[in-house]
Design an enzyme around this catalytic site. Structure first.
Site, PDB file in Angstrom:
ATOM      1  CE  LYS A  56      55.845  -0.778  45.508  1.00 55.36           C
ATOM      2  NZ  LYS A  56      54.619  -1.042  44.731  1.00 55.36           N
ATOM      3  NE  ARG A  84      50.235  -5.921  40.510  1.00 55.74           N
ATOM      4  CZ  ARG A  84      51.052  -4.891  40.760  1.00 55.74           C
ATOM      5  NH1 ARG A  84      52.263  -4.872  40.236  1.00 55.74           N
ATOM      6  NH2 ARG A  84      50.665  -3.874  41.496  1.00 55.74           N
ATOM      7  CE1 TYR A 112      85.861 -13.691  34.585  1.00 55.43           C
ATOM      8  CE2 TYR A 112      84.176 -12.173  35.373  1.00 55.43           C
ATOM      9  CZ  TYR A 112      85.220 -13.052  35.630  1.00 55.43           C
ATOM     10  OH  TYR A 112      85.606 -13.290  36.920  1.00 55.43           O
ATOM     11  CG  MET A 145      79.775 -10.336  42.061  1.00 62.45           C
ATOM     12  SD  MET A 145      80.206 -11.694  43.148  1.00 62.45           S
ATOM     13  CE  MET A 145      79.758 -13.116  42.180  1.00 62.45           C
TER      14      MET A 145
HETATM   15  C1  LIG Z   1      54.253   0.113  44.087  1.00 67.22           C
HETATM   16  C2  LIG Z   1      52.827   0.562  44.039  1.00 67.22           C
HETATM   17  C3  LIG Z   1      52.506   1.921  43.982  1.00 67.22           C
HETATM   18  C4  LIG Z   1      53.547   2.991  43.769  1.00 67.22           C
HETATM   19  O1  LIG Z   1      53.909   2.985  42.413  1.00 67.22           O
HETATM   20  P1  LIG Z   1      54.901   4.079  41.795  1.00 67.22           P
HETATM   21  O2  LIG Z   1      54.830   3.820  40.356  1.00 67.22           O
HETATM   22  O3  LIG Z   1      56.226   3.811  42.395  1.00 67.22           O
HETATM   23  O4  LIG Z   1      54.374   5.413  42.187  1.00 67.22           O
HETATM   24  C5  LIG Z   1      51.183   2.287  44.086  1.00 67.22           C
HETATM   25  N1  LIG Z   1      50.206   1.350  44.198  1.00 67.22           N
HETATM   26  C6  LIG Z   1      50.475   0.030  44.209  1.00 67.22           C
HETATM   27  C7  LIG Z   1      49.372  -0.930  44.309  1.00 67.22           C
HETATM   28  C8  LIG Z   1      51.790  -0.404  44.124  1.00 67.22           C
HETATM   29  O5  LIG Z   1      52.055  -1.713  44.118  1.00 67.22           O
END
Ligand SMILES: *Cc1c(COP(=O)(O)O)cnc(C)c1O
Length: 375
Positions: free
Chosen positions: A40, A138, A260, A313
Site C-alpha cells: 500500500k 479501528r 529560521y 522546506m
Molecule cells: C499496513 C498493514 C499491514 C502491514 O503492516 P506492517 O507493520 O507494515 O507489516 C498489515 N495489515 C494491515 C491491516 C495493515 O493495515
C-alpha cells in the site's frame, strides 16, 4: 554519487534484491503459513511499480493494497496474484475492484450486504475478505455484526469468503498481554464465520511465534528492512537509503544564530553545512534542534553530524565542525538514511516512527533501483 540523474538534489536508493531476500527470509520464518506482501501507499513510498515485480520474482503471490486505485496498479504488475484491498468498498469502487479482479477487505455489515447485492445483480459470486475486530477498534466486524449477518443466507450465497483477518495493536511488544487477548478474540470471532484461510500478523506479529502465523502473514515494513518488533531482530536487511547533496559549507562566527526563528546559537565558531533536504523531502521539522536540544542527524564518512537550527522546506543545516567532517565540501553527498542511520532512528529523532519517515521520503528526490547481483 553515481547513477543520479542530472540536477537531482537527493536520491532514494531502493535495493530490490534486498527486498526479495527479505521476503524469502520472512517466508522461511512463517512456513508452512504463506507470506504475502503489503504494498500500500506506493510500497511505503518506495515505488510499487518496481517493488511489486521484485516481490513477484521472490515468489510472493498475495498482495495487500489500501485502495482500489492501488489494486489497479498492482494488477498490471502481477497478472496472477491475489490482491486484497484493505480499505474495502467505497462509493463507486465496485467496478474498479471487479475490473482489477481485486478482493475487498470488508469490515462493516452493510458493506458486506452491499457487496452481496452487487454480486446478485451481476448473477455471480464475488470474493471478499472479512476483517474482524479483535481489539484494535479501528476497522473490523464486531461480534454483533457477525451475528446480524449469520441468518442472512442470501448474503452468504452470493459471496466467496477468501480470508478472515484481524490486526494487532501491540505486536511490536512481545510481552504485552494484549497480543494473547487479541489472538483469543480472533480465534473466537473466526469460529463464527465460514471456514477458510485466516490471517492475523503483520511485520511485528509474525515475530510473536507460530501461534500468530495462522494461514497467511501480511508484512509490509519488514520487507523494506524495517525493524518494528522490539523483542529481537527481524531477519531482514536494510533495503533503503537516502542521500542529499551539500549546497554550501562555511564558517559561522561565535554568537550568531542559525536558521529560521534563530533557535540555535553558536557559542563558539562553527562550520556549518547546508544540505538540500527539507521537510518537503520528508525531513520532518521535528528533526530541528534549538539551543540545548537534540534533533536529527546525517551521516558523513560513517559518522553522525547533528542538525542544528530549524529544518526548513528545502534545507537543513548541519554542524560539521568536528574532525571527521573536515574535508566536506559543496557537491558532496551526505546520508539521511543508511546503514549507520536506520530509519527507526530517524523516526525516533523526529518523534515519530520509521513508517512515517519511509512514506514521506524524498518526494522530489530521484529513485534509483538496485536489482543486480552486485548489490
Ligand atoms: C499496513 C498493514 C499491514 C502491514 O503492516 P506492517 O507493520 O507494515 O507489516 C498489515 N495489515 C494491515 C491491516 C495493515 O493495515
Amino acid at each position: 554519487m553515481s547513477g543520479v540523474p542530472a540536477g537531482k538534489t537527493g536520491v532514494v536508493t531502493v535495493n530490490l534484491k534486498a527486498i526479495e531476500r527479505n521476503w524469502k527470509a520472512l517466508a522461511r520464518v512463517v512456513a508452512p503459513a504463506v507470506c504475502g506482501g503489503v504494498v500500500k501507499a506506493d510500497a511505503y513510498g518506495l515505488g510499487a511499480n518496481r517493488v511489486i515485480p521484485a516481490l513477484s520474482r521472490a515468489g510472493c503471490r498475495t498482495f495487500f493494497v489500501a485502495t482500489a486505485d492501488e489494486a489497479v496498479q498492482a494488477r498490471t504488475l502481477s497478472a496472477g496474484a491475489t490482491i486484497f484491498v484493505l480499505d474495502g468498498l467505497v462509493s463507486g469502487s465496485e467496478a474498479v475492484l471487479i475490473g482489477a479482479d481485486a478482493i475487498p477487505v470488508l469490515s462493516d455489515p452493510d458493506a458486506i450486504r452491499e457487496w452481496a447485492d452487487i454480486a446478485a445483480g451481476r448473477n455471480t459470486r464475488l470474493p471478499l475478505a472479512i476483517q474482524v475486530d479483535s481489539g484494535l477498534n479501528r476497522l473490523g466486524l464486531t461480534e454483533d455484526g457477525i451475528h446480524s449477518l449469520s441468518g442472512e443466507e442470501a448474503v452468504w450465497h452470493n459471496l466467496d469468503l477468501r480470508l478472515v483477518m484481524s490486526h494487532l495493536a501491540c505486536a511490536d511488544e512481545p510481552n504485552n498481554p494484549m497480543n494473547e487477548c487479541q489472538l483469543q478474540a480472533f480465534q473466537h470471532l473466526s469460529s463464527l464465520l465460514p471456514a477458510g484461510p485466516r490471517s492475523l500478523a503483520a511485520s511485528d506479529g509474525l515475530m510473536l511465534g507460530k501461534g500468530y502465523h495462522c494461514d497467511l502473514v501480511r508484512p509490509g515494513y519488514a520487507l523494506y528492512g524495517g525493524q518494528a518488533f522490539q523483542g529481537g531482530r527481524t531477519p531482514v536487511e536494510p533495503a533503503v537509503r537516502a542521500d542529499a547533496v551539500v549546497l554550501q559549507v562555511r564558517n559561522v562566527d561565535a554568537g550568531q544564530s542559525i536558521g529560521y526563528s534563530a533557535t540555535f546559537h553558536t557559542a563558539e565558531p562553527r562550520r556549518i553545512a547546508t544540505i538540500a533536504a527539507g521537510y518537503a523531502d520528508g525531513m520532518f521539522r521535528s528533526l530541528s534542534a534549538g539551543d540545548g536540544e537534540r534533533g536529527g542527524s546525517v551521516v558523513i564518512n560513517g559518522k553522525r553530524a547533528p542538525i542544528v537550527g530549524r529544518v526548513s522546506m528545502d534545507l537543513i543545516t548541519v554542524d560539521v565542525s568536528a574532525d571527521p567532517f573536515s574535508g566536506l565540501k559543496r557537491g558532496d553527498w551526505v546520508t539521511l538514511i543508511g546503514p549507520d542511520l536506520p530509519v527507526e532512528l530517524v523516526g525516533s529523532s523526529a518523534k515519530t516512527i520509521g513508517y512515517e519517515v519511509l512514506t514521506n521520503l524524498g518526494r522530489r528526490f530521484a529513485r534509483v533501483y538496485l536489482d543486480g547481483e552486485q548489490d
